[in-house]
Motif scaffolding. Sequence first.
Motif, PDB file in Angstrom:
ATOM      1  N   SER A 212      26.210  38.886  47.026  1.00 42.77           N
ATOM      2  CA  SER A 212      24.868  38.324  46.951  1.00 42.77           C
ATOM      3  C   SER A 212      24.920  36.955  46.271  1.00 42.77           C
ATOM      4  O   SER A 212      25.972  36.514  45.798  1.00 42.77           O
ATOM      5  N   THR A 213      23.792  36.276  46.224  1.00 42.56           N
ATOM      6  CA  THR A 213      23.741  34.964  45.561  1.00 42.56           C
ATOM      7  C   THR A 213      24.036  35.093  44.065  1.00 42.56           C
ATOM      8  O   THR A 213      24.566  34.182  43.445  1.00 42.56           O
ATOM      9  N   LYS A 214      23.723  36.244  43.500  1.00 36.38           N
ATOM     10  CA  LYS A 214      23.976  36.484  42.085  1.00 36.38           C
ATOM     11  C   LYS A 214      25.463  36.511  41.763  1.00 36.38           C
ATOM     12  O   LYS A 214      25.897  36.078  40.699  1.00 36.38           O
ATOM     13  N   SER A 215      26.259  37.043  42.713  1.00 37.45           N
ATOM     14  CA  SER A 215      27.697  37.171  42.492  1.00 37.45           C
ATOM     15  C   SER A 215      28.497  36.065  43.171  1.00 37.45           C
ATOM     16  O   SER A 215      29.722  36.110  43.212  1.00 37.45           O
ATOM     17  N   LYS A 216      27.809  35.079  43.728  1.00 36.05           N
ATOM     18  CA  LYS A 216      28.487  33.988  44.414  1.00 36.05           C
ATOM     19  C   LYS A 216      29.371  33.201  43.450  1.00 36.05           C
ATOM     20  O   LYS A 216      28.974  32.891  42.326  1.00 36.05           O
ATOM     21  N   GLY A 217      30.587  32.901  43.870  1.00 34.47           N
ATOM     22  CA  GLY A 217      31.521  32.157  43.044  1.00 34.47           C
ATOM     23  C   GLY A 217      32.422  33.036  42.206  1.00 34.47           C
ATOM     24  O   GLY A 217      33.352  32.545  41.567  1.00 34.47           O
ATOM     25  N   VAL A 218      32.167  34.344  42.201  1.00 35.34           N
ATOM     26  CA  VAL A 218      32.995  35.274  41.439  1.00 35.34           C
ATOM     27  C   VAL A 218      34.250  35.608  42.239  1.00 35.34           C
ATOM     28  O   VAL A 218      34.187  35.851  43.446  1.00 35.34           O
ATOM     29  N   ASP A 219      35.418  35.612  41.583  1.00 33.41           N
ATOM     30  CA  ASP A 219      36.648  36.050  42.215  1.00 33.41           C
ATOM     31  C   ASP A 219      36.616  37.576  42.281  1.00 33.41           C
ATOM     32  O   ASP A 219      36.796  38.256  41.266  1.00 33.41           O
ATOM     33  N   VAL A 220      36.359  38.098  43.454  1.00 34.83           N
ATOM     34  CA  VAL A 220      36.147  39.531  43.613  1.00 34.83           C
ATOM     35  C   VAL A 220      37.370  40.326  43.168  1.00 34.83           C
ATOM     36  O   VAL A 220      37.259  41.320  42.450  1.00 34.83           O
ATOM     37  N   HIS A 221      38.559  39.886  43.596  1.00 35.56           N
ATOM     38  CA  HIS A 221      39.779  40.615  43.265  1.00 35.56           C
ATOM     39  C   HIS A 221      40.009  40.666  41.753  1.00 35.56           C
ATOM     40  O   HIS A 221      40.287  41.731  41.191  1.00 35.56           O
ATOM     41  N   THR A 222      39.862  39.518  41.113  1.00 38.44           N
ATOM     42  CA  THR A 222      40.079  39.457  39.663  1.00 38.44           C
ATOM     43  C   THR A 222      39.070  40.312  38.922  1.00 38.44           C
ATOM     44  O   THR A 222      39.414  41.037  37.978  1.00 38.44           O
ATOM     45  N   PHE A 223      37.820  40.240  39.351  1.00 40.06           N
ATOM     46  CA  PHE A 223      36.757  41.006  38.701  1.00 40.06           C
ATOM     47  C   PHE A 223      37.033  42.503  38.790  1.00 40.06           C
ATOM     48  O   PHE A 223      36.891  43.240  37.803  1.00 40.06           O
ATOM     49  N   ILE A 224      37.446  42.974  39.964  1.00 38.90           N
ATOM     50  CA  ILE A 224      37.697  44.410  40.147  1.00 38.90           C
ATOM     51  C   ILE A 224      38.944  44.845  39.391  1.00 38.90           C
ATOM     52  O   ILE A 224      38.962  45.921  38.766  1.00 38.90           O
ATOM     53  N   GLU A 225      39.984  44.034  39.436  1.00 41.28           N
ATOM     54  CA  GLU A 225      41.235  44.389  38.749  1.00 41.28           C
ATOM     55  C   GLU A 225      41.039  44.555  37.244  1.00 41.28           C
ATOM     56  O   GLU A 225      41.741  45.331  36.597  1.00 41.28           O
ATOM     57  N   GLU A 226      40.083  43.823  36.685  1.00 43.00           N
ATOM     58  CA  GLU A 226      39.844  43.879  35.244  1.00 43.00           C
ATOM     59  C   GLU A 226      38.966  45.061  34.827  1.00 43.00           C
ATOM     60  O   GLU A 226      38.812  45.331  33.633  1.00 43.00           O
ATOM     61  N   LEU A 227      38.392  45.765  35.805  1.00 40.95           N
ATOM     62  CA  LEU A 227      37.561  46.920  35.486  1.00 40.95           C
ATOM     63  C   LEU A 227      38.428  48.095  35.045  1.00 40.95           C
ATOM     64  O   LEU A 227      39.550  48.289  35.529  1.00 40.95           O
ATOM     65  N   GLU A 228      37.915  48.890  34.139  1.00 41.96           N
ATOM     66  CA  GLU A 228      38.668  50.022  33.598  1.00 41.96           C
ATOM     67  C   GLU A 228      38.940  51.067  34.678  1.00 41.96           C
ATOM     68  O   GLU A 228      38.064  51.408  35.478  1.00 41.96           O
ATOM     69  N   GLY A 229      40.179  51.557  34.696  1.00 43.58           N
ATOM     70  CA  GLY A 229      40.548  52.636  35.613  1.00 43.58           C
ATOM     71  C   GLY A 229      41.052  52.173  36.957  1.00 43.58           C
ATOM     72  O   GLY A 229      41.452  52.997  37.786  1.00 43.58           O
ATOM     73  N   VAL A 230      41.041  50.871  37.235  1.00 46.28           N
ATOM     74  CA  VAL A 230      41.491  50.344  38.527  1.00 46.28           C
ATOM     75  C   VAL A 230      42.986  50.031  38.440  1.00 46.28           C
ATOM     76  O   VAL A 230      43.404  49.218  37.610  1.00 46.28           O
ATOM     77  N   ASN A 231      43.760  50.674  39.296  1.00 45.17           N
ATOM     78  CA  ASN A 231      45.208  50.406  39.331  1.00 45.17           C
ATOM     79  C   ASN A 231      45.529  49.191  40.180  1.00 45.17           C
ATOM     80  O   ASN A 231      46.362  48.359  39.807  1.00 45.17           O
ATOM     81  N   SER A 232      44.894  49.096  41.336  1.00 43.72           N
ATOM     82  CA  SER A 232      45.183  47.980  42.245  1.00 43.72           C
ATOM     83  C   SER A 232      44.029  47.788  43.203  1.00 43.72           C
ATOM     84  O   SER A 232      43.225  48.700  43.432  1.00 43.72           O
ATOM     85  N   VAL A 233      43.949  46.583  43.780  1.00 47.11           N
ATOM     86  CA  VAL A 233      42.934  46.278  44.782  1.00 47.11           C
ATOM     87  C   VAL A 233      43.546  45.361  45.828  1.00 47.11           C
ATOM     88  O   VAL A 233      44.260  44.410  45.490  1.00 47.11           O
ATOM     89  N   GLU A 234      43.296  45.653  47.075  1.00 48.13           N
ATOM     90  CA  GLU A 234      43.804  44.853  48.186  1.00 48.13           C
ATOM     91  C   GLU A 234      42.702  44.667  49.206  1.00 48.13           C
ATOM     92  O   GLU A 234      41.875  45.555  49.426  1.00 48.13           O
ATOM     93  N   GLU A 235      42.705  43.506  49.851  1.00 53.34           N
ATOM     94  CA  GLU A 235      41.749  43.248  50.919  1.00 53.34           C
ATOM     95  C   GLU A 235      42.337  43.661  52.254  1.00 53.34           C
ATOM     96  O   GLU A 235      43.498  43.369  52.544  1.00 53.34           O
ATOM     97  N   MET A 236      41.549  44.338  53.047  1.00 62.22           N
ATOM     98  CA  MET A 236      42.048  44.851  54.326  1.00 62.22           C
ATOM     99  C   MET A 236      41.770  43.844  55.448  1.00 62.22           C
ATOM    100  O   MET A 236      40.894  43.006  55.332  1.00 62.22           O
TER     101      MET A 236
END
Length: 236
Positions: A212-236
């Motif tokens: 959304s416009t609220k999350s525009k400019g956020v690095d999605v991968h970095t943001f998710i990787e830094e969340l607790e409990g996330v081992n890895s994230v990949e784009e399909m």
Amino acid sequence: MNMEVLQAINEYLHTFSIPVVLIRLLLATICGGVIGFFRSMKKRGAGFKTHILVCLGATLIMMTGEYVFRFVSNGTGDVARMAAQVVSGVGFLGAGTIMVTGRNQIKGLTTAAGLWACSGIGLAIGIGFYSGAIICTAIVFFVYNYLQKIDEFAYEHSRVYDLYVEFESRKYITPFMSAMKERGFKFLSLELSKSKKNKDDIVNATMSLEVSTKSKGVDVHTFIEELEGVNSVEEM
């Protein structure tokens, strides 16, 4: 070269003689080879030889239908019946190039579509519709070579992310979803599955997110990787 000569060549190419049969099969080899060569360069499953064989086979079947129409049924049959079987039959061949990976990623759709188009080119050559076959070959080659950049541009500027995320445990999924929604991400789909690894607690998730416009400019991968409990994230 005047019009009378061109007309004579055109009439000859629409006869049913051994030289014309040879010309049609050679043209099918060239057209199928042009399309297949680029697919081989991309290391696709259906490449140079496969496209040639599909185009050749379709050409021969179309000519066989014409042969039956001309010399067996004496003009009372339907020359398009065998062609119709090619169109449906190539669908099964194309389905063999489409794969759904363990992460629900679909691959091979473009190759399957290319095989289907190649069979159409072969049918056109087989019946003597040379101009249509050559023009279609050029367009398919153009699509494979140059329109991919447009596809890549659209992909890079898309607001939708298809992701594969691995969690340490199922308990982290609810906090993950809450954090994503707070940051402005909208879940379009979410599918959970148990990991095939030895650790029973690990959970995999395939999801589609809309930025959304609220999350525009956020690095999605970095943001998710830094969340607790996330081992890895990949784009399909």
